[in-house]
Write a protein that holds these residues in place. Structure first.
Motif, PDB file in Angstrom:
ATOM      1  N   MET A   1       0.846  -1.177   0.000  1.00 17.08           N
ATOM      2  CA  MET A   1       0.000   0.000   0.000  1.00 17.08           C
ATOM      3  C   MET A   1       0.892   1.241   0.000  1.00 17.08           C
ATOM      4  O   MET A   1       1.775   1.358   0.839  1.00 17.08           O
ATOM      5  CB  MET A   1      -0.881  -0.017   1.256  1.00 17.08           C
ATOM      6  N   PRO A   2       0.701   2.144  -0.910  1.00 16.07           N
ATOM      7  CA  PRO A   2       1.490   3.373  -0.924  1.00 16.07           C
ATOM      8  C   PRO A   2       1.342   4.149   0.380  1.00 16.07           C
ATOM      9  O   PRO A   2       0.279   4.131   1.009  1.00 16.07           O
ATOM     10  CB  PRO A   2       0.904   4.161  -2.100  1.00 16.07           C
ATOM     11  N   ALA A   3       2.406   4.830   0.772  1.00 14.39           N
ATOM     12  CA  ALA A   3       2.443   5.524   2.060  1.00 14.39           C
ATOM     13  C   ALA A   3       1.337   6.572   2.209  1.00 14.39           C
ATOM     14  O   ALA A   3       0.895   6.850   3.308  1.00 14.39           O
ATOM     15  CB  ALA A   3       3.809   6.167   2.261  1.00 14.39           C
ATOM     16  N   ASN A   4       0.879   7.160   1.116  1.00 14.29           N
ATOM     17  CA  ASN A   4      -0.117   8.226   1.219  1.00 14.29           C
ATOM     18  C   ASN A   4      -1.552   7.716   1.094  1.00 14.29           C
ATOM     19  O   ASN A   4      -2.482   8.508   1.047  1.00 14.29           O
ATOM     20  CB  ASN A   4       0.165   9.316   0.177  1.00 14.29           C
ATOM     21  N   SER A   5      -1.753   6.400   1.003  1.00 21.74           N
ATOM     22  CA  SER A   5      -3.107   5.856   0.906  1.00 21.74           C
ATOM     23  C   SER A   5      -3.817   5.990   2.243  1.00 21.74           C
ATOM     24  O   SER A   5      -3.216   5.805   3.296  1.00 21.74           O
ATOM     25  CB  SER A   5      -3.060   4.381   0.508  1.00 21.74           C
ATOM     26  N   PRO A   6      -5.110   6.271   2.204  1.00 21.74           N
ATOM     27  CA  PRO A   6      -5.850   6.387   3.464  1.00 21.74           C
ATOM     28  C   PRO A   6      -6.000   5.016   4.130  1.00 21.74           C
ATOM     29  O   PRO A   6      -6.118   3.999   3.461  1.00 21.74           O
ATOM     30  CB  PRO A   6      -7.207   6.945   3.032  1.00 21.74           C
ATOM     31  N   ILE A   7      -5.987   5.009   5.437  1.00 23.11           N
ATOM     32  CA  ILE A   7      -6.161   3.789   6.217  1.00 23.11           C
ATOM     33  C   ILE A   7      -7.658   3.635   6.482  1.00 23.11           C
ATOM     34  O   ILE A   7      -8.266   4.482   7.132  1.00 23.11           O
ATOM     35  CB  ILE A   7      -5.388   3.871   7.553  1.00 23.11           C
ATOM     36  N   SER A   8      -8.247   2.570   5.972  1.00 21.43           N
ATOM     37  CA  SER A   8      -9.672   2.348   6.200  1.00 21.43           C
ATOM     38  C   SER A   8      -9.951   1.111   7.039  1.00 21.43           C
ATOM     39  O   SER A   8     -11.080   0.876   7.445  1.00 21.43           O
ATOM     40  CB  SER A   8     -10.415   2.242   4.861  1.00 21.43           C
ATOM     41  N   SER A   9      -8.890   0.326   7.299  1.00 17.82           N
ATOM     42  CA  SER A   9      -9.062  -0.916   8.036  1.00 17.82           C
ATOM     43  C   SER A   9      -7.769  -1.247   8.769  1.00 17.82           C
ATOM     44  O   SER A   9      -6.697  -1.227   8.165  1.00 17.82           O
ATOM     45  CB  SER A   9      -9.418  -2.024   7.046  1.00 17.82           C
ATOM     46  N   VAL A  10      -7.870  -1.547  10.071  1.00 20.09           N
ATOM     47  CA  VAL A  10      -6.688  -1.837  10.885  1.00 20.09           C
ATOM     48  C   VAL A  10      -6.830  -3.206  11.523  1.00 20.09           C
ATOM     49  O   VAL A  10      -7.836  -3.506  12.165  1.00 20.09           O
ATOM     50  CB  VAL A  10      -6.488  -0.765  11.984  1.00 20.09           C
TER      51      VAL A  10
ATOM     52  N   LEU B   1     -11.111   3.934  16.595  1.00 24.49           N
ATOM     53  CA  LEU B   1     -11.258   3.388  15.240  1.00 24.49           C
ATOM     54  C   LEU B   1     -12.667   3.658  14.719  1.00 24.49           C
ATOM     55  O   LEU B   1     -12.846   4.096  13.576  1.00 24.49           O
ATOM     56  CB  LEU B   1     -10.953   1.895  15.222  1.00 24.49           C
ATOM     57  N   ALA B   2     -13.668   3.408  15.561  1.00 25.52           N
ATOM     58  CA  ALA B   2     -15.056   3.656  15.150  1.00 25.52           C
ATOM     59  C   ALA B   2     -15.283   5.130  14.855  1.00 25.52           C
ATOM     60  O   ALA B   2     -15.888   5.477  13.827  1.00 25.52           O
ATOM     61  CB  ALA B   2     -16.016   3.183  16.242  1.00 25.52           C
ATOM     62  N   ASP B   3     -14.798   5.992  15.735  1.00 24.58           N
ATOM     63  CA  ASP B   3     -14.974   7.431  15.550  1.00 24.58           C
ATOM     64  C   ASP B   3     -14.365   7.923  14.235  1.00 24.58           C
ATOM     65  O   ASP B   3     -14.858   8.871  13.634  1.00 24.58           O
ATOM     66  CB  ASP B   3     -14.358   8.212  16.708  1.00 24.58           C
ATOM     67  N   ARG B   4     -13.292   7.272  13.811  1.00 27.13           N
ATOM     68  CA  ARG B   4     -12.604   7.674  12.579  1.00 27.13           C
ATOM     69  C   ARG B   4     -13.032   6.861  11.370  1.00 27.13           C
ATOM     70  O   ARG B   4     -12.393   6.933  10.313  1.00 27.13           O
ATOM     71  CB  ARG B   4     -11.097   7.575  12.784  1.00 27.13           C
ATOM     72  N   HIS B   5     -14.073   6.051  11.536  1.00 26.65           N
ATOM     73  CA  HIS B   5     -14.607   5.231  10.444  1.00 26.65           C
ATOM     74  C   HIS B   5     -13.552   4.294   9.867  1.00 26.65           C
ATOM     75  O   HIS B   5     -13.478   4.090   8.646  1.00 26.65           O
ATOM     76  CB  HIS B   5     -15.232   6.100   9.350  1.00 26.65           C
TER      77      HIS B   5
ATOM     78  N   MET C   1      -6.997 -12.027   8.117  1.00 29.41           N
ATOM     79  CA  MET C   1      -6.909 -10.767   8.859  1.00 29.41           C
ATOM     80  C   MET C   1      -5.987  -9.794   8.137  1.00 29.41           C
ATOM     81  O   MET C   1      -6.337  -8.633   7.910  1.00 29.41           O
ATOM     82  CB  MET C   1      -6.420 -11.025  10.291  1.00 29.41           C
ATOM     83  N   PHE C   2      -4.798 -10.273   7.772  1.00 33.56           N
ATOM     84  CA  PHE C   2      -3.809  -9.435   7.119  1.00 33.56           C
ATOM     85  C   PHE C   2      -4.333  -8.889   5.790  1.00 33.56           C
ATOM     86  O   PHE C   2      -4.177  -7.704   5.496  1.00 33.56           O
ATOM     87  CB  PHE C   2      -2.515 -10.228   6.902  1.00 33.56           C
ATOM     88  N   MET C   3      -4.966  -9.738   5.002  1.00 35.64           N
ATOM     89  CA  MET C   3      -5.431  -9.339   3.676  1.00 35.64           C
ATOM     90  C   MET C   3      -6.559  -8.303   3.742  1.00 35.64           C
ATOM     91  O   MET C   3      -6.782  -7.577   2.778  1.00 35.64           O
ATOM     92  CB  MET C   3      -5.898 -10.560   2.878  1.00 35.64           C
ATOM     93  N   ASN C   4      -7.238  -8.215   4.869  1.00 34.64           N
ATOM     94  CA  ASN C   4      -8.361  -7.286   5.002  1.00 34.64           C
ATOM     95  C   ASN C   4      -8.004  -6.032   5.791  1.00 34.64           C
ATOM     96  O   ASN C   4      -8.900  -5.327   6.256  1.00 34.64           O
ATOM     97  CB  ASN C   4      -9.556  -8.008   5.627  1.00 34.64           C
ATOM     98  N   ALA C   5      -6.721  -5.750   5.936  1.00 33.38           N
ATOM     99  CA  ALA C   5      -6.287  -4.584   6.705  1.00 33.38           C
ATOM    100  C   ALA C   5      -5.275  -3.757   5.929  1.00 33.38           C
ATOM    101  O   ALA C   5      -4.515  -4.279   5.117  1.00 33.38           O
ATOM    102  CB  ALA C   5      -5.677  -5.036   8.024  1.00 33.38           C
TER     103      ALA C   5
ATOM    104  N   LEU D   1       7.314  -8.681   1.155  1.00 34.80           N
ATOM    105  CA  LEU D   1       6.018  -9.199   0.737  1.00 34.80           C
ATOM    106  C   LEU D   1       4.882  -8.202   0.953  1.00 34.80           C
ATOM    107  O   LEU D   1       3.790  -8.401   0.429  1.00 34.80           O
ATOM    108  CB  LEU D   1       5.715 -10.510   1.474  1.00 34.80           C
ATOM    109  N   HIS D   2       5.127  -7.164   1.752  1.00 35.47           N
ATOM    110  CA  HIS D   2       4.136  -6.101   1.933  1.00 35.47           C
ATOM    111  C   HIS D   2       4.832  -4.849   2.448  1.00 35.47           C
ATOM    112  O   HIS D   2       5.978  -4.900   2.901  1.00 35.47           O
ATOM    113  CB  HIS D   2       3.014  -6.539   2.896  1.00 35.47           C
ATOM    114  N   ASP D   3       4.115  -3.736   2.351  1.00 34.89           N
ATOM    115  CA  ASP D   3       4.641  -2.481   2.900  1.00 34.89           C
ATOM    116  C   ASP D   3       3.599  -1.796   3.785  1.00 34.89           C
ATOM    117  O   ASP D   3       3.578  -0.579   3.928  1.00 34.89           O
ATOM    118  CB  ASP D   3       5.121  -1.547   1.786  1.00 34.89           C
ATOM    119  N   LYS D   4       2.736  -2.601   4.388  1.00 33.79           N
ATOM    120  CA  LYS D   4       1.736  -2.054   5.305  1.00 33.79           C
ATOM    121  C   LYS D   4       2.429  -1.593   6.580  1.00 33.79           C
ATOM    122  O   LYS D   4       3.344  -2.247   7.068  1.00 33.79           O
ATOM    123  CB  LYS D   4       0.683  -3.114   5.648  1.00 33.79           C
ATOM    124  N   PRO D   5       1.979  -0.461   7.144  1.00 30.14           N
ATOM    125  CA  PRO D   5       2.589   0.000   8.391  1.00 30.14           C
ATOM    126  C   PRO D   5       2.273  -0.965   9.538  1.00 30.14           C
ATOM    127  O   PRO D   5       1.164  -1.491   9.645  1.00 30.14           O
ATOM    128  CB  PRO D   5       1.972   1.372   8.622  1.00 30.14           C
TER     129      PRO D   5
END
Length: 182
Positions: free
Chosen positions: A1-10, A35-39, A100-104, A131-135
């Protein structure tokens, strides 16, 4: 995921117990609510016990979306939480972690035991292998993860890991600091 992509799932890894410090449970509540407050959708191990249940219940109470994944054989032990937005039962732990990983978009590890360590190290290793660049974040509630960070620094100093390993995860002390990083 590019660094500037919005985080929608953690994806949150954490204990199926509460631990001895009440700050751990409070951090789980704060994380679920925030998390809920920030959707931002919570992805977690689908248990209704310990910090797992706490983070999910807080997220639900604040109107958030929850995505739980649990292996069939842990349904009784971890009290599979069936009232989630999404509830998936897998055959084994490996499949659970993969789903879990694939959906975050990002991974956070709260205090926990051997399972939480194993989950953290698996996603860290995947990152190390490219294999990934997720934070990846360690939520270091009241210094809980200090010994782990010391161990990783020791591995680097002893020549068993490259110094770049420390760049693959971020240690944050509070939920507010975590959200600022996300």
């Amino acid at each position: 995921m590019p660094a500037n992509s919005p985080i929608s799932s953690v994806c949150v890894f954490c204990g199926s117990r509460f631990g001895t410090n009440p700050a751990f449970e409070q951090a789980a509540k704060d994380l679920g609510t925030t998390l809920a407050d920030r959707h931002i959708q919570l992805v977690y191990g689908a248990g209704d016990v310990g910090l797992m249940g706490t983070v999910a219940n807080a997220c639900q109470a604040a109107g958030g979306e929850t995505f739980g994944v649990i292996p069939e054989y842990l349904m009784g032990l971890e009290v599979g939480k069936r009232d989630l937005t999404h509830f998936i039962v897998t055959e084994n732990m490996h499949e659970r972690k993969k789903v879990m990983f694939m959906n975050a978009d990002a991974i956070v590890t709260l205090p926990g035991g051997a399972g939480s360590l194993e989950e953290f190290f698996e996603v860290l290793t995947w990152s190390q292998l490219g294999l990934h660049d997720k934070p990846i974040f360690l939520l270091n509630v009241e210094g809980y993860w200090d010994p782990l960070v010391t161990l990783i620094d020791h591995q680097i100093a002893s020549g068993f890991a490259d110094a770049s390993l420390r760049d693959l995860f971020t240690v944050v002390p509070t939920v507010n600091d975590l959200m600022a990083q996300l």
